[in-house]
Design a protein around this motif. Sequence first.
Motif, PDB file in Angstrom:
ATOM      1  N   GLN A 148      44.725  40.738  44.634  1.00  0.00           N
ATOM      2  CA  GLN A 148      44.057  41.412  45.749  1.00  0.00           C
ATOM      3  C   GLN A 148      42.538  41.273  45.646  1.00  0.00           C
ATOM      4  OE1 GLN A 148      45.320  45.504  46.365  1.00  0.00           O
ATOM      5  NE2 GLN A 148      47.434  45.012  45.817  1.00  0.00           N
ATOM      6  N   ALA A 149      42.020  41.398  44.420  1.00  0.00           N
ATOM      7  CA  ALA A 149      40.566  41.289  44.229  1.00  0.00           C
ATOM      8  C   ALA A 149      40.074  39.892  44.617  1.00  0.00           C
ATOM      9  CB  ALA A 149      40.216  41.601  42.775  1.00  0.00           C
ATOM     10  N   LYS A 150      40.829  38.858  44.264  1.00  0.00           N
ATOM     11  CA  LYS A 150      40.417  37.492  44.592  1.00  0.00           C
ATOM     12  C   LYS A 150      40.562  37.208  46.080  1.00  0.00           C
ATOM     13  CE  LYS A 150      41.286  35.727  39.967  1.00  0.00           C
ATOM     14  NZ  LYS A 150      41.917  34.708  39.116  1.00  0.00           N
ATOM     15  N   LEU A 151      41.590  37.803  46.693  1.00  0.00           N
ATOM     16  CA  LEU A 151      41.753  37.648  48.133  1.00  0.00           C
ATOM     17  C   LEU A 151      40.588  38.308  48.876  1.00  0.00           C
ATOM     18  CD1 LEU A 151      43.383  36.827  50.626  1.00  0.00           C
ATOM     19  CD2 LEU A 151      44.719  38.937  50.365  1.00  0.00           C
ATOM     20  N   LEU A 152      40.150  39.451  48.396  1.00  0.00           N
ATOM     21  CA  LEU A 152      39.011  40.135  49.001  1.00  0.00           C
ATOM     22  C   LEU A 152      37.770  39.257  48.965  1.00  0.00           C
ATOM     23  CD1 LEU A 152      37.721  42.713  50.188  1.00  0.00           C
ATOM     24  CD2 LEU A 152      37.304  43.456  47.832  1.00  0.00           C
ATOM     25  N   ARG A 153      37.581  38.547  47.852  1.00  0.00           N
ATOM     26  CA  ARG A 153      36.410  37.676  47.712  1.00  0.00           C
ATOM     27  C   ARG A 153      36.435  36.551  48.749  1.00  0.00           C
ATOM     28  NH1 ARG A 153      35.084  33.145  44.436  1.00  0.00           N
ATOM     29  NH2 ARG A 153      32.867  33.070  43.928  1.00  0.00           N
ATOM     30  N   VAL A 154      37.629  36.021  49.026  1.00  0.00           N
ATOM     31  CA  VAL A 154      37.757  34.968  50.037  1.00  0.00           C
ATOM     32  C   VAL A 154      37.397  35.527  51.413  1.00  0.00           C
ATOM     33  CG1 VAL A 154      39.352  33.369  51.153  1.00  0.00           C
ATOM     34  CG2 VAL A 154      39.534  33.775  48.701  1.00  0.00           C
ATOM     35  N   LEU A 155      37.857  36.734  51.691  1.00  0.00           N
ATOM     36  CA  LEU A 155      37.553  37.345  52.985  1.00  0.00           C
ATOM     37  C   LEU A 155      36.053  37.599  53.150  1.00  0.00           C
ATOM     38  CD1 LEU A 155      40.494  39.892  53.290  1.00  0.00           C
ATOM     39  CD2 LEU A 155      40.017  38.020  54.839  1.00  0.00           C
ATOM     40  N   GLN A 156      35.398  37.931  52.048  1.00  0.00           N
ATOM     41  CA  GLN A 156      33.974  38.260  52.123  1.00  0.00           C
ATOM     42  C   GLN A 156      33.093  37.021  52.201  1.00  0.00           C
ATOM     43  OE1 GLN A 156      33.787  40.635  48.557  1.00  0.00           O
ATOM     44  NE2 GLN A 156      33.874  42.581  49.688  1.00  0.00           N
ATOM     45  N   SER A 157      33.440  36.000  51.424  1.00  0.00           N
ATOM     46  CA  SER A 157      32.534  34.843  51.301  1.00  0.00           C
ATOM     47  C   SER A 157      33.102  33.527  51.820  1.00  0.00           C
ATOM     48  CB  SER A 157      32.149  34.654  49.824  1.00  0.00           C
ATOM     49  OG  SER A 157      33.287  34.263  49.061  1.00  0.00           O
ATOM     50  N   GLY A 158      34.414  33.465  52.044  1.00  0.00           N
ATOM     51  CA  GLY A 158      35.020  32.202  52.450  1.00  0.00           C
ATOM     52  C   GLY A 158      35.124  31.205  51.316  1.00  0.00           C
ATOM     53  N   GLN A 159      34.903  31.650  50.063  1.00  0.00           N
ATOM     54  CA  GLN A 159      34.945  30.767  48.897  1.00  0.00           C
ATOM     55  C   GLN A 159      36.268  30.959  48.148  1.00  0.00           C
ATOM     56  OE1 GLN A 159      32.637  28.585  48.077  1.00  0.00           O
ATOM     57  NE2 GLN A 159      30.806  29.235  49.186  1.00  0.00           N
ATOM     58  N   ILE A 160      36.907  29.849  47.780  1.00  0.00           N
ATOM     59  CA  ILE A 160      38.111  29.918  46.952  1.00  0.00           C
ATOM     60  C   ILE A 160      37.883  29.110  45.680  1.00  0.00           C
ATOM     61  CG2 ILE A 160      39.657  30.179  48.923  1.00  0.00           C
ATOM     62  CD1 ILE A 160      40.489  27.238  48.426  1.00  0.00           C
ATOM     63  N   GLN A 161      38.619  29.460  44.669  1.00  0.00           N
ATOM     64  CA  GLN A 161      38.512  28.794  43.373  1.00  0.00           C
ATOM     65  C   GLN A 161      39.917  28.549  42.845  1.00  0.00           C
ATOM     66  OE1 GLN A 161      35.636  30.740  40.863  1.00  0.00           O
ATOM     67  NE2 GLN A 161      36.327  29.658  39.037  1.00  0.00           N
ATOM     68  N   ARG A 162      40.249  27.286  42.624  1.00  0.00           N
ATOM     69  CA  ARG A 162      41.582  26.973  42.117  1.00  0.00           C
ATOM     70  C   ARG A 162      41.773  27.547  40.715  1.00  0.00           C
ATOM     71  NH1 ARG A 162      43.069  20.669  43.599  1.00  0.00           N
ATOM     72  NH2 ARG A 162      42.959  20.858  45.880  1.00  0.00           N
ATOM     73  N   VAL A 163      42.990  27.888  40.400  1.00  0.00           N
ATOM     74  CA  VAL A 163      43.299  28.396  39.063  1.00  0.00           C
ATOM     75  C   VAL A 163      42.967  27.317  38.031  1.00  0.00           C
ATOM     76  CG1 VAL A 163      45.128  29.251  37.545  1.00  0.00           C
ATOM     77  CG2 VAL A 163      45.135  29.858  39.975  1.00  0.00           C
ATOM     78  N   GLY A 164      42.171  27.700  37.030  1.00  0.00           N
ATOM     79  CA  GLY A 164      41.793  26.769  35.977  1.00  0.00           C
ATOM     80  C   GLY A 164      40.566  25.942  36.281  1.00  0.00           C
ATOM     81  N   SER A 165      39.903  26.197  37.408  1.00  0.00           N
ATOM     82  CA  SER A 165      38.721  25.415  37.797  1.00  0.00           C
ATOM     83  C   SER A 165      37.517  26.325  37.934  1.00  0.00           C
ATOM     84  CB  SER A 165      38.972  24.690  39.122  1.00  0.00           C
ATOM     85  OG  SER A 165      37.783  24.057  39.587  1.00  0.00           O
ATOM     86  N   ASP A 166      36.319  25.751  37.648  1.00  0.00           N
ATOM     87  CA  ASP A 166      35.063  26.491  37.838  1.00  0.00           C
ATOM     88  C   ASP A 166      34.412  26.158  39.181  1.00  0.00           C
ATOM     89  OD1 ASP A 166      35.256  27.691  35.337  1.00  0.00           O
ATOM     90  OD2 ASP A 166      34.293  25.986  34.336  1.00  0.00           O
TER      91      ASP A 166
ATOM     92  N   ASP B  88      37.445  27.802  56.074  1.00  0.00           N
ATOM     93  CA  ASP B  88      37.311  28.552  57.323  1.00  0.00           C
ATOM     94  C   ASP B  88      38.722  28.903  57.790  1.00  0.00           C
ATOM     95  OD1 ASP B  88      36.694  29.618  59.794  1.00  0.00           O
ATOM     96  OD2 ASP B  88      36.454  27.659  60.756  1.00  0.00           O
ATOM     97  N   VAL B  89      39.164  30.098  57.455  1.00  0.00           N
ATOM     98  CA  VAL B  89      40.546  30.501  57.705  1.00  0.00           C
ATOM     99  C   VAL B  89      40.573  31.897  58.318  1.00  0.00           C
ATOM    100  CG1 VAL B  89      42.783  31.022  56.651  1.00  0.00           C
ATOM    101  CG2 VAL B  89      41.441  29.096  55.803  1.00  0.00           C
ATOM    102  N   ARG B  90      41.377  32.048  59.351  1.00  0.00           N
ATOM    103  CA  ARG B  90      41.629  33.386  59.896  1.00  0.00           C
ATOM    104  C   ARG B  90      42.869  33.960  59.208  1.00  0.00           C
ATOM    105  NH1 ARG B  90      43.191  35.169  66.103  1.00  0.00           N
ATOM    106  NH2 ARG B  90      42.700  37.382  65.839  1.00  0.00           N
ATOM    107  N   ILE B  91      42.797  35.232  58.847  1.00  0.00           N
ATOM    108  CA  ILE B  91      43.904  35.866  58.135  1.00  0.00           C
ATOM    109  C   ILE B  91      44.655  36.820  59.058  1.00  0.00           C
ATOM    110  CG2 ILE B  91      44.542  37.486  56.316  1.00  0.00           C
ATOM    111  CD1 ILE B  91      42.531  36.296  54.522  1.00  0.00           C
TER     112      ILE B  91
END
Length: 519
Positions: A303-321, A327-330
């Motif tokens: 949930q915390a990581k999903l919130l970050r995507v909603l706030q900034s539009g940034q995603i980070q793959r598991v195991g990657s820096d 640009d996604v509508r939820i």
Amino acid sequence: MTHPLLLALEPLVADLSRDLPDEERYRRLLRSLRQLLPCDAVALLKLQGDVLVPLSVEGLSPDTLGRRFRLGEHPRLDIIMQNREPTRFSTDCELPDPYDGLVDGLHGQLQVHDCLGCPLFVQDQLWGLITLDSLDAARFGSVDLGNLQAFASLAAATVMASERIDLLARRFEDQRQLAEIYKRAAGSRGPRELIGQSTMHRRLQQEIQLVGNSPLSVLITGETGVGKELVAEAIHLQSPRAHKPLISLNCAALPELLVESELFGHVKGAFSGAISGRSGKFELADGGTIFLDEVGELPLAVQAKLLRVLQSGQIQRVGSDLEHRVDVRIIAATNRDLVEEVRAGRFRADLYHRLSVYPLLVPPLRERGRDVLLLAGYFLEENRVRMGLRGLRMSPEAQKLLLGYSWPGNVRELEHLISRAVLKALSRHRERPRILTIEPQALGLNEEVQPGAKTASPTAHALPATKPSAGLKEAVDGFQTQLINDALSRHQGKWADVARELNLDRANLSRLAKRLGIR
């Protein structure tokens, strides 16, 4: 003396300047037609793609409005569509009639009867058709077909007078192209249809149209089986992102360790079994929409990581820096009370407020009145085609039973019930009948558990009987197995609901179930 044609056309001409709901405009149209040409049944059908959709009927079973008549499966309708002039079928015509068993008061097949149909053209484009049926085999023998064609021309003008029909006509090509996009993305399945005419259903469709054109996040709530996924599809189709993908994820169907990878992707070697990198649902939905079903089942860490995507539009793959912008509508959905989940600390308050910018409640089927008959008609037609039946109908008594039932499983329960009823009805015939009628006993509603029936609480179970030599561990294991199996039965195999009922962490429940040999 006023000519009958003028008497029939006069109210239609007057209606052209009136602001009328579609249903009332179509009802008046058919009423005028029956005044011109008295008959037992009449219907107005609109062509959508390769399917004829009934918009208004008189003299036919109410479930007819929920049926969809696909071209190529109904030869009489095909012939009417292929001719610009009205078509009258001979009384000895052997072609199957799409209304077999659907004419009010007629429980068997349409034997010898008079059948007439006329196509409707709007701006020289085939829009749909009007059909007339009479149980009097000589009813239309002396009919002036020119009068019917003149009526059809004014009927087309009536159609154009409706703003919403005009809007549908302008968007027809867009809808066809969207259907092709969906077919390429999901095989032969196109966008699914929301069926209903009740006040509650119309209000829902108005909200879908309103929020569809906005960029807002939507939280769809409602009981299990009401059709939340179909509502999400409808919102996506109404949005400017409709030409982009709609990516769905059932958050309750994945083990906790894989949810983050499914959402955001992972790189090679990120965890055991990650032999190659892969994109997550957010990357696949870039530019389009992501639908998170059962969002209330997400672990707090995700949930915390999903919130970050909603706030900034940034995603980070598991195991990657590295970070990726998307640009996604939820659109999210849940059958849980997220406000209560927030109070209990199982759902983040900040994420809840981000998701529920526009909350949308899907009404349960028991509050939608006669919509149950339209939906039943839709599922009956699906089963008729699937089972290769010439005709499939539901008796008036069975329809009353559907209207009186409270539908704890909503539309999904209705769909499954109709499929079972068709099989039960078929099993009572040695030979496949020309028209299969669903009677009340085939529905089996008296055997269904009524909503509100009390079920035993976990603490109310007695310990299972054990052999005198069985030790404490065996007795406890047997008791735990019984509790889990009973909860699984009540929650239709949903492990997240079972964990919540037994007040266990989902991961701990999974490990216990594996040890006991349940999973």
